[in-house]
Design an enzyme around this catalytic site. Structure first.
Site, short mmCIF file in Angstrom:
data_model
loop_
_atom_site.label_atom_id
_atom_site.label_comp_id
_atom_site.label_asym_id
_atom_site.label_seq_id
_atom_site.Cartn_x
_atom_site.Cartn_y
_atom_site.Cartn_z
N HIS A 105 -29.98 5.68 51.83
CA HIS A 105 -28.53 5.62 52.08
C HIS A 105 -28.08 4.16 52.05
O HIS A 105 -28.63 3.31 52.75
CB HIS A 105 -28.16 6.27 53.41
CG HIS A 105 -26.68 6.41 53.53
ND1 HIS A 105 -25.99 7.51 53.06
CD2 HIS A 105 -25.72 5.55 53.99
CE1 HIS A 105 -24.70 7.33 53.23
NE2 HIS A 105 -24.50 6.15 53.80
N ALA A 106 -27.07 3.87 51.23
CA ALA A 106 -26.66 2.48 50.99
C ALA A 106 -26.17 1.80 52.27
O ALA A 106 -25.51 2.41 53.09
CB ALA A 106 -25.55 2.45 49.94
N HIS A 166 -18.36 -1.51 47.46
CA HIS A 166 -18.22 -1.18 48.88
C HIS A 166 -19.18 -2.04 49.72
O HIS A 166 -18.78 -2.67 50.70
CB HIS A 166 -18.50 0.31 49.10
CG HIS A 166 -18.53 0.72 50.54
ND1 HIS A 166 -17.43 1.26 51.19
CD2 HIS A 166 -19.50 0.65 51.48
CE1 HIS A 166 -17.74 1.50 52.45
NE2 HIS A 166 -18.99 1.14 52.66
N GLU A 167 -20.44 -2.04 49.33
CA GLU A 167 -21.45 -2.78 50.10
C GLU A 167 -21.18 -4.28 50.08
O GLU A 167 -21.30 -4.97 51.09
CB GLU A 167 -22.86 -2.48 49.59
CG GLU A 167 -23.29 -1.02 49.71
CD GLU A 167 -23.10 -0.45 51.10
OE1 GLU A 167 -23.14 -1.21 52.08
OE2 GLU A 167 -22.88 0.77 51.20
N HIS A 220 -18.78 -5.50 52.62
CA HIS A 220 -19.37 -5.78 53.94
C HIS A 220 -19.95 -7.20 53.96
O HIS A 220 -19.76 -7.96 54.90
CB HIS A 220 -20.51 -4.81 54.23
CG HIS A 220 -20.08 -3.40 54.54
ND1 HIS A 220 -19.16 -3.10 55.51
CD2 HIS A 220 -20.47 -2.21 54.03
CE1 HIS A 220 -19.00 -1.77 55.58
NE2 HIS A 220 -19.78 -1.21 54.69
N GLU A 231 -15.27 -1.04 56.56
CA GLU A 231 -15.51 -0.06 55.50
C GLU A 231 -14.47 -0.13 54.39
O GLU A 231 -14.66 0.45 53.32
CB GLU A 231 -15.56 1.35 56.10
CG GLU A 231 -16.63 1.56 57.16
CD GLU A 231 -18.04 1.27 56.65
OE1 GLU A 231 -18.25 1.32 55.43
OE2 GLU A 231 -18.91 0.96 57.48
N HIS A 265 -25.20 9.96 58.64
CA HIS A 265 -24.60 9.32 59.82
C HIS A 265 -24.80 10.11 61.10
O HIS A 265 -24.70 9.55 62.19
CB HIS A 265 -23.11 9.05 59.57
CG HIS A 265 -22.88 8.22 58.34
ND1 HIS A 265 -23.07 8.71 57.07
CD2 HIS A 265 -22.49 6.93 58.18
CE1 HIS A 265 -22.81 7.77 56.18
NE2 HIS A 265 -22.45 6.67 56.82
N TYR A 324 -14.71 5.65 58.40
CA TYR A 324 -14.48 5.90 56.96
C TYR A 324 -13.14 6.58 56.73
O TYR A 324 -12.49 6.36 55.70
CB TYR A 324 -15.61 6.74 56.37
CG TYR A 324 -16.97 6.10 56.53
CD1 TYR A 324 -17.32 4.99 55.76
CD2 TYR A 324 -17.88 6.57 57.45
CE1 TYR A 324 -18.56 4.39 55.90
CE2 TYR A 324 -19.12 5.98 57.60
CZ TYR A 324 -19.46 4.88 56.83
OH TYR A 324 -20.69 4.30 56.98
O1 X8Z Z 1 -22.03 5.46 54.26
C1 X8Z Z 1 -21.25 4.97 53.46
C2 X8Z Z 1 -21.55 3.65 52.79
C3 X8Z Z 1 -22.37 2.76 53.64
S1 X8Z Z 1 -21.49 2.10 54.98
C4 X8Z Z 1 -22.31 3.91 51.52
N1 X8Z Z 1 -20.13 5.65 53.11
C5 X8Z Z 1 -19.83 6.96 53.69
C6 X8Z Z 1 -20.81 8.00 53.22
O2 X8Z Z 1 -21.53 7.77 52.26
O3 X8Z Z 1 -20.85 9.09 53.82
C7 X8Z Z 1 -19.09 5.20 52.22
C8 X8Z Z 1 -18.07 6.30 52.18
C9 X8Z Z 1 -18.44 7.29 53.22
ZN ZN Z 2 -19.94 0.82 54.45
#
Ligand code: X8Z
Ligand code: ZN
Length: 591
Positions: free
Chosen positions: A333-334, A363-364, A367, A391, A490, A500
């Site tokens: 997960h990024a 996105h990354e 940050h 975010e 998450h 988000y």
């Molecule tokens: O978790 C993330 C990022 C890392 S902070 C990739 N996002 C959420 C997800 O993937 O569920 C970005 C959008 C929503």
């Molecule tokens: Zn993020």
């Protein structure tokens, strides 16, 4: 008598203010040391999942949490003092620093941090092993499963991998409920009603008012979501047939091109407006031009450079993880890191060559540039104005990936004709508007789990009630043993999610204002702030503030307004809304 008291109080008070400031200085040093240690251990855990890295990460995290808790207790000594405003804010931020508080009891504290490290590793190394005979026992990881979710148009296969992945949660319900119990105990010892109330306290608002604020924003968006949902349902019904997709009920969760139905951009081909298809496919361009993972990141860096930001440090390129390694388990997960809270910026991603991942890279990087912009602030202010801001930054930049921008950087020969813009807007809506109810419901579920309103026995049933309520999507036949929330990173890794939802609104506010600053005369979806030093300066001024001021001040710095406001989203998508409403004539809205 009065005068005497005053005279006595004066030197005492002066002394105490000095003490308070000295306390803060010492606190910030301790926090920095503990945070750096925890981050290093956590990086190791996430990039080499095994027993040892997991144990080390749990220990380092526990040490950090204990440092914060001890300082929070000590800080109460200064509660009655009138301090300079910056110091008052820092005292408050110490108590709000944690996402998870551990109980004072040592055994419970260690149990809790081990439990959370284990949950993240379990998610990170999760697999779905399909029927051994049919598939030679091959196991699929989440990257492979996600690729199937995105590309397959066979509802049986989609349902199979969807269900296969979600089996991951089945054995985890007990661990999760124990985690909830212990984390709540810690939050209560720190003075919060429960962990959810602790999360909601971080927005410079009373926790209940913040919850109302979220509802207000959702009410602004909901009509647009309903239009998109109704249109998507019609198209999916045409594609898969009336026995797979209902005319008026929720959409089956496995048909949306994404494991969680949180972004629908991968089924653009099914939903593309006739005669106005988006005339280019960035995923295909990247592949055809043989642009690799690293080069994709360089495109992102160059965008930030064009705004006036300094290049990323050399160590970023040496220490980041861009490609999924073949020899060990990692958390794919990024995420973006600032390992030493200073210059050691990194991203961790298992990059796929696709348009979706091109946006995630931006996105990354958002940050990382935020982290660097506030790294000269005192430790307690080294964070975003609120977590939604963190975010939103990279996503704001990604909104500038327009056809004109792609021409400028040589990825596209000619900008697409504006007559096809409904296609462009549709693609964007499938990523952004489809996301909003998902961004909202995760913590609606968790807030209720933490408050006890949802009991462990109801975890799955209530999860799906909320999925239906907000997203209008459904999964068939979830048995008693299912614990589907755990299939989302998450939840497994205990990262708050409302951030988000906020970011998906804030990024349009930021984009609308930066577009103005950059002098765009085009509609918002055709405006790129690429190369605009003015827009870059405006953005940077906000980023540099970090967490030093309440978030409405930061919002004012970039947008001139102090309120989060979804009208920027509605402005951006106005032409699409009109178009959708025409398509939906005579069709049911909602479910
Ligand atoms: O978790 C993330 C990022 C890392 S902070 C990739 N996002 C959420 C997800 O993937 O569920 C970005 C959008 C929503
Ligand atoms: Zn993020």
């Amino acid at each position: 008598m009065k005068l005497l008291l005053f005279l006595l109080a004066l030197p005492l008070a002066a002394q105490t203010v000095t003490e308070a400031l000295a306390f803060l200085e010492k606190a910030e040093k301790e926090l920095l040391t503990a945070s750096n240690y925890a981050q290093r251990a956590s990086w190791l855990q996430a990039t080499y999942i095994n027993e040892d890295s997991e144990t080390q990460a749990a220990l380092a995290n526990e040490k950090y949490i204990k440092t914060v808790l001890a300082l929070s207790r000590q800080a109460t000594r200064f509660d009655k003092l009138t301090l300079p405003s910056e110091a008052t804010r820092k005292m408050r931020l110490i108590k709000l620093n944690l996402t998870m508080a551990t109980p004072a009891n040592d055994a419970e504290s260690s149990e809790l941090t081990k439990l959370t490290a284990r949950m993240e590793s379990t998610y990170g190394s999760g697999k779905y092993c399909r029927d051994a005979a049919a598939d030679k026992g091959k196991c699929l990881d989440l990257v492979q499963i996600s690729n199937i979710m995105a590309a397959s148009r066979d509802p049986k296969e989609l349902a199979d991998v969807w269900q296969g992945w979600h089996r991951l949660g089945e054995p985890m319900r007990k661990d999760y409920s124990r985690f909830v119990e212990l984390a709540n105990k810690g939050a209560r010892e720190l003075g919060f009603k429960d962990s959810g109330a602790m999360w909601r306290s971080k927005y410079d608002l009373p926790p209940d008012e913040f919850a109302k604020e979220v509802d207000r924003l959702w009410a602004q968006i909901r009509p647009l979501y309903l239009s998109l949902h109704a249109y998507a349902r019609t198209k999916l019904r045409e594609k898969y047939g009336a026995d797979v997709v209902p005319a008026s009920g929720p959409i089956p969760a496995h048909l949306l091109g994404n494991m969680w139905g949180q972004s629908w951009e991968n089924i653009y081909d099914i939903l593309a407006p006739p005669n106005s298809t988006k005339a280019y496919d960035l995923s295909k361009i990247l592949k055809d031009k043989k642009i690799d993972e690293l080069e994709m990141v360089r495109y992102g860096e160059r965008f930030f450079s064009s705004l006036g930001f300094a290049p990323l440090p050399k160590t970023f390129w040496q220490r980041s993880l861009f490609v999924k390694p073949g020899d060990r388990e990692v958390v794919c997960h990024a995420s973006a890191w600032d390992v030493d809270n200073d210059e050691d910026l990194r991203i961790k991603m298992c990059i796929q060559i696709s348009e979706e991942e091109f946006a995630v890279i931006h996105h990354e990087l958002g940050h990382n540039y935020y982290q660097r912009a506030y790294n000269k602030k005192p430790f307690l202010f080294r964070d975003s104005a609120n977590d939604g801001f963190h975010e939103a930054v990279g996503d704001t930049i990604a909104l500038s990936i327009t056809p004109e921008y792609l021409v400028q950087i040589g990825l596209l020969d000619k900008a697409t004709d504006p007559s096809g813009d409904i296609g462009l807007l549709m693609k964007q809506a499938l990523a952004k508007i489809a996301f909003l109810p998902f961004g909202l419901m995760i913590d609606q579920w968790r807030w209720k789990v933490f408050s006890g309103e949802i009991t462990p026995a109801q975890y799955n049933q209530k999860w799906w009630e909320l999925r239906r309520k907000y997203q209008g999507i459904d999964a068939p036949d979830r048995g008693e043993e299912a614990f589907d929330p755990f299939g989302k990173y998450h939840v497994a890794a205990n990262v708050p999610y409302t951030r988000y939802f906020l970011a998906h609104i804030l990024q349009f506010q930021f984009h609308r204002e930066l577009a103005k600053t950059a002098g765009c005369k085009t509609p918002l979806h055709r405006c790129s702030i690429y190369n605009s030093k003015e827009a870059g300066t405006k953005l940077n001024n906000m980023l540099e503030m970090g967490l030093s001021k309440p978030w409405p001040d930061a919002l004012q710095a970039i947008s001139g307004k102090r309120e989060m406001d979804a009208t920027a989203v509605l402005d951006y998508f106005a032409p699409l809304k009109k178009w959708l409403d025409e398509q939906n004539k005579g069709k049911t809205l909602g479910w």
